[in-house]
Design a protein around this motif. Structure first.
Motif, PDB file in Angstrom:
ATOM      1  N   PHE A  91     -67.067  60.286  40.498  1.00  0.00           N
ATOM      2  CA  PHE A  91     -66.229  61.480  40.482  1.00  0.00           C
ATOM      3  C   PHE A  91     -65.743  61.749  39.063  1.00  0.00           C
ATOM      4  O   PHE A  91     -65.239  60.851  38.380  1.00  0.00           O
ATOM      5  N   PHE A 107     -60.129  66.765  40.738  1.00  0.00           N
ATOM      6  CA  PHE A 107     -61.394  66.066  40.923  1.00  0.00           C
ATOM      7  C   PHE A 107     -62.516  67.007  41.357  1.00  0.00           C
ATOM      8  O   PHE A 107     -62.286  67.996  42.075  1.00  0.00           O
ATOM      9  N   GLY A 108     -63.728  66.652  40.943  1.00  0.00           N
ATOM     10  CA  GLY A 108     -64.918  67.311  41.454  1.00  0.00           C
ATOM     11  C   GLY A 108     -65.320  66.716  42.789  1.00  0.00           C
ATOM     12  O   GLY A 108     -64.633  65.835  43.331  1.00  0.00           O
ATOM     13  N   GLU A 109     -66.451  67.210  43.321  1.00  0.00           N
ATOM     14  CA  GLU A 109     -66.915  66.749  44.628  1.00  0.00           C
ATOM     15  C   GLU A 109     -67.736  65.467  44.541  1.00  0.00           C
ATOM     16  O   GLU A 109     -68.089  64.889  45.552  1.00  0.00           O
TER      17      GLU A 109
ATOM     18  N   TYR B  35     -53.037  61.823  47.342  1.00  0.00           N
ATOM     19  CA  TYR B  35     -54.275  62.577  47.432  1.00  0.00           C
ATOM     20  C   TYR B  35     -54.824  62.471  48.857  1.00  0.00           C
ATOM     21  O   TYR B  35     -54.564  61.492  49.575  1.00  0.00           O
ATOM     22  N   GLY B  40     -67.122  63.140  52.305  1.00  0.00           N
ATOM     23  CA  GLY B  40     -68.101  63.771  51.433  1.00  0.00           C
ATOM     24  C   GLY B  40     -67.517  64.653  50.345  1.00  0.00           C
ATOM     25  O   GLY B  40     -68.267  65.348  49.640  1.00  0.00           O
ATOM     26  N   LYS B  41     -66.212  64.627  50.176  1.00  0.00           N
ATOM     27  CA  LYS B  41     -65.549  65.473  49.178  1.00  0.00           C
ATOM     28  C   LYS B  41     -64.798  64.633  48.167  1.00  0.00           C
ATOM     29  O   LYS B  41     -64.613  63.439  48.342  1.00  0.00           O
ATOM     30  N   GLY B  42     -64.337  65.299  47.115  1.00  0.00           N
ATOM     31  CA  GLY B  42     -63.498  64.633  46.142  1.00  0.00           C
ATOM     32  C   GLY B  42     -62.042  64.636  46.590  1.00  0.00           C
ATOM     33  O   GLY B  42     -61.657  65.375  47.486  1.00  0.00           O
ATOM     34  N   PRO B  43     -61.205  63.794  45.983  1.00  0.00           N
ATOM     35  CA  PRO B  43     -59.777  63.767  46.344  1.00  0.00           C
ATOM     36  C   PRO B  43     -59.095  65.079  45.989  1.00  0.00           C
ATOM     37  O   PRO B  43     -59.347  65.648  44.925  1.00  0.00           O
TER      38      PRO B  43
END
Lengths: 116, 110
Positions: A91, A107-109, B35, B40-43
């Protein structure tokens, strides 16, 4: 709202090869970060970067890792050579201010890296 | 050992109920960030609570901080299925990198 973009979402690479993970941070952000997350586990800090320099790095940031922001746009994490244990989701994050100013990184994915 | 730990591995509630995630830490901090990370995603940022604050609210979310016991909690009221995620506390250590806790999986069922 602003977003941190990471492309591609998944990279598959053979052990020993080089890989570069790309991150497009928020345009006016100044601080950049990479975190590593193995499936189902916590986010682990790798490195942060400001003004062209590494500010802090963890013990996970091995000699095979390097970061740069070559043209002032993309922030990259390069691993050369890759090892099986590098398989994880990476990330990228960016923030306007420094951590001590309590600027929460965005944050990105993530990019899932699979080392075969 | 971990600098920050959520006290429960997983919590399950039904929609409409409340749930509280607890975090304990072992270092001095300048602030603590909660957070949420969906599969499958970011925080995603939820609430930032500074070391001189005891409570912070954001809609259905309420965070508390007790620096004497080095603990924080995040409460979610009137939970919805879309609140299903892993919740992390993350520590600010005065200029150093943000350090994440181990995470608590919250599952909200209909």
């Amino acid at each position: 709202g602003p977003k941190v973009l990471q492309i591609p979402s998944h990279q598959i690479i053979d052990m020993g090869q080089m890989v570069t993970l790309n991150c497009d941070p928020v345009s006016n952000h100044l601080y950049f970060y990479w975190y590593k997350q193995i499936l189902g586990q916590q986010m682990e800090f790798l490195v942060n970067f400001y003004n062209g320099k590494v500010m802090e790095k963890s013990k996970l940031f091995k000699d095979q890792f390097s970061v740069e922001r070559p043209d002032g746009s993309y922030f990259t994490l390069k691993i050369q050579p890759t090892a099986l244990e590098d398989s994880a989701v990476y990330f990228c994050a960016s923030s306007l201010g420094q951590p001590f100013n309590n600027q929460a990184p965005l944050f990105g994915e993530g990019t899932r890296l699979s080392v075969l | 050992s971990q600098l920050a730990e959520e006290n429960s591995w997983a919590l399950s509630v039904h929609e409409g109920e409340s749930v509280t995630v607890n975090c304990s830490y072992k270092t001095s901090i300048t602030a603590l960030q909660w957070y949420r990370q969906k599969s499958g995603k970011g925080p995603a940022q939820l609430i930032l609570i500074r070391s001189n604050e005891r409570e912070k609210r954001n809609g259905r979310l309420r965070a508390t901080l007790d620096t004497s016991s080095q603990s924080s909690s995040l409460s979610i009221t009137a939970t919805r299925c879309e609140d299903t995620a892993v919740y992390f506390c993350a520590l600010y250590q005065g200029g150093r990198a943000l350090i994440f806790g181990t995470g608590t999986t919250v599952s909200v069922s209909p």
